[in-house]
Design an enzyme around this catalytic site. Structure first.
Site, PDB file in Angstrom:
ATOM      1  CE  LYS A  80     -28.906  81.245 -34.069  1.00 24.39           C
ATOM      2  NZ  LYS A  80     -27.638  81.841 -34.996  1.00 24.39           N
ATOM      3  CB  SER A 155     -24.423  79.215 -34.014  1.00 27.24           C
ATOM      4  OG  SER A 155     -24.983  80.743 -34.133  1.00 27.24           O
ATOM      5  CB  SER A 179     -24.274  82.219 -36.779  1.00 32.80           C
ATOM      6  OG  SER A 179     -23.106  81.745 -35.379  1.00 32.80           O
TER       7      SER A 179
END
Length: 516
Positions: A80, A155, A179
């Site tokens: 990420k 997210s 998330s």
């Protein structure tokens, strides 16, 4: 599609150990997959093909001499874009960090490199991890491989979508309010939020220091345990890191996969279900509970009355911490700098830069957080929220006196349409209804696919929570449930999908449907 990209990380590790394939072959197969489908999915912001293949070749050389650095040596991974990566851009999905290349690795990334996992690239995310849909990325939304007109969660939707589209066998996400777990639920993948402090936060660009936690994104519970073992453990660079060894996560997952939950008390949280939850999500959840009972678990209902205040509490604490953390992006040291015409002051440059560099959701939360921390309002808002946070932690403590793990649906609904909630922040925030309590108290949680909702044929997830530092419990129960579901489905959930899942190149192009 190459058979290599459909294998789990554990299967790839076994094949590499047996000499049946090479890391270069595995990594190239995933790079080819990214090239074929990521134009539609947009899971990645940066793909480092040259670096990944170089790391793969080094892994093969180690394997050839019997010097593998870990069981996962040579298995590629996606990271990420909120984790600092030396030599690779780290943007946090924001224009204000566009093109920034860190001079160091986050501890999680350093541990991945030390374990020999080639890094495929950086995945898309909501800007500074603020969002539940990955529509708030400054670089465009990620799309759900099950249906390109829908969100992949957020997210960390990029990491989850990369797994669901077979672009990577493993990924790293971060979980501040759900998330990792919520994207796992809506993409049919496995997502784990470790105990707060169980995985180092050093080099993770902070959203909310007391809530953020990095963790595994995978397709199976065993893969998550293997990855968690690589990245977890004490880090002296992180003052919140727990100075204690990890429990035997891989052993717990393997024991759980045998399907025996005798003696395990499973608590169904009364407040995390019912009104506001999609019927199909609740149906799949109840089926999962029934399967745990069939495996020998004892099911009890528990009440956590303060959970009803978790959403409001979270959306006071998180913006407050975010407004403080984002103050560092001032155009003076690194990142974007916008200089207005004339003879601007430092304050003028800062104002222009933050106006141009931050998106609407980031600005919204900065304003909320600054207000909550302002003189005259601190005690009324932020101070009160911290008191309610304590009450939520006490609810967990009392619930765990009656149950070894707690369960609920991971998210109230399946994946919604792109653009459906982007202009309605309150509706967007409700997606974190079931996941937020774990972040407020620091307990570990896992989301395991529970099946496809009857209404739309899209994935739903079941969440399993355990007491702090008892991460092995979520792996044992998660693996047992996964084994029962695999037997029920006759194979992985992704194999049960409509024919086009994973074959996103045949689907509508990204310019069709709504966008952020």
């Amino acid at each position: 599609m190459s058979d290599l990209i459909r294998r789990t990380a554990a299967e790839l590790a076994d094949a590499l150990a047996a000499g049946e394939t090479t890391s270069v072959e595995v990594t190239q197969a995933h790079l080819d997959r990214i090239a074929a489908v990521d134009g539609d999915v947009h899971a990645f912001l940066v793909v480092d093909a040259e670096g990944a293949l170089s790391q793969a070749a080094a892994a093969d050389a180690r394997r050839a001499t019997g010097q593998a650095q870990s069981p996962l040596d040579g298995v590629p991974i996606a990271v990420k874009d909120v984790m600092a990566t030396k030599g690779l851009p780290t943007t946090c999905g924001s224009r204000i960090l566009e093109g920034w290349v860190p001079p160091y690795d986050a501890t999680v990334v350093a541990r991945l490199r030390a374990a020999g996992l080639p890094i495929l690239g950086k995945t898309n995310m909501d800007e500074f991890a603020m969002g539940s849909s990955t529509e708030h990325s400054a670089y465009g939304p990620t799309r759900n491989p099950w249906d390109l007109s829908r969100i992949p969660g957020g997210s960390g939707g990029g990491s989850a979508a990369a797994l669901a589209a077979y672009e990577a066998p493993l990924a790293i996400g971060t979980d501040t309010g759900g998330s990792i777990r919520q994207p796992g639920a809506v993409t049919g993948t496995v997502g784990v939020k470790p105990t707060y402090g169980g995985v180092s936060r050093y080099g993770l660009v902070s959203l909310a220091n007391s809530l953020d936690q990095a963790g595994p994104v995978t397709r199976t519970v065993l893969d998550a345990a293997l990855l968690h073992t690589v990245i977890g453990g004490h880090d002296p660079k992180d003052s919140t890191s727990i100075d204690a060894p990890l429990p035997d996560l891989v052993g717990a997952a393997r024991r759980g996969a045998e399907g025996d939950l005798s003696g395990v008390r499973v608590g169904v949280v009364k407040e995390l279900g019912g009104e506001g939850y999609q019927d199909g999500v609740l149906t799949r959840f109840q089926e999962s509970v029934d399967l745990m009972v069939a495996a020998g678990a004892e099911v009890v209902e528990v009440s956590c009355p303060n959970f009803v205040h978790a959403l409001a509490t979270y959306y006071l604490i998180l913006p407050a911490e975010a407004s403080s953390n984002l103050a560092r992006f001032d155009a003076m040291r690194y990142g974007l700098r916008v200089t207005p015409d004339g003879d601007p002051s430092a304050e003028d440059v800062m104002r222009a830069t933050r106006e141009a560099g931050f998106g609407d959701e980031v600005k919204r939360r900065i304003i909320l957080g600054t207000y909550a921390l302002s003189s005259g309002y601190y005690d009324a808002y932020y101070g009160q929220a911290q008191k309610v946070r304590t009450l939520i932690t006490r609810d967990f403590e009392q619930a765990f006196q009656h149950a070894d793990v707690l369960v609920s649906p991971t998210a109230p609904t399946t994946a919604f349409k792109l653009g459906e909630k982007v202009d309605d922040p309150l509706a967007m925030y409700l997606n974190d209804l079931a996941t937020i309590p774990a972040n407020l108290s620091g307990v570990p949680g896992i989301s395991v696919p529970s099946g496809l909702a009857d209404e739309d044929g899209l994935p739903a997830g079941v969440q399993i929570l355990a007491p702090a530092t008892a991460d092995d419990r979520v792996y044992r129960v998660g693996a047992a449930l996964e084994a029962a579901l695999l037997q029920k489905w006759g194979g992985p959930l992704l194999d049960q999908a409509r024919p086009l899942v994973g074959e996103v190149a045949q689907r509508p192009s990204r310019d069709q449907g709504a966008s952020s």
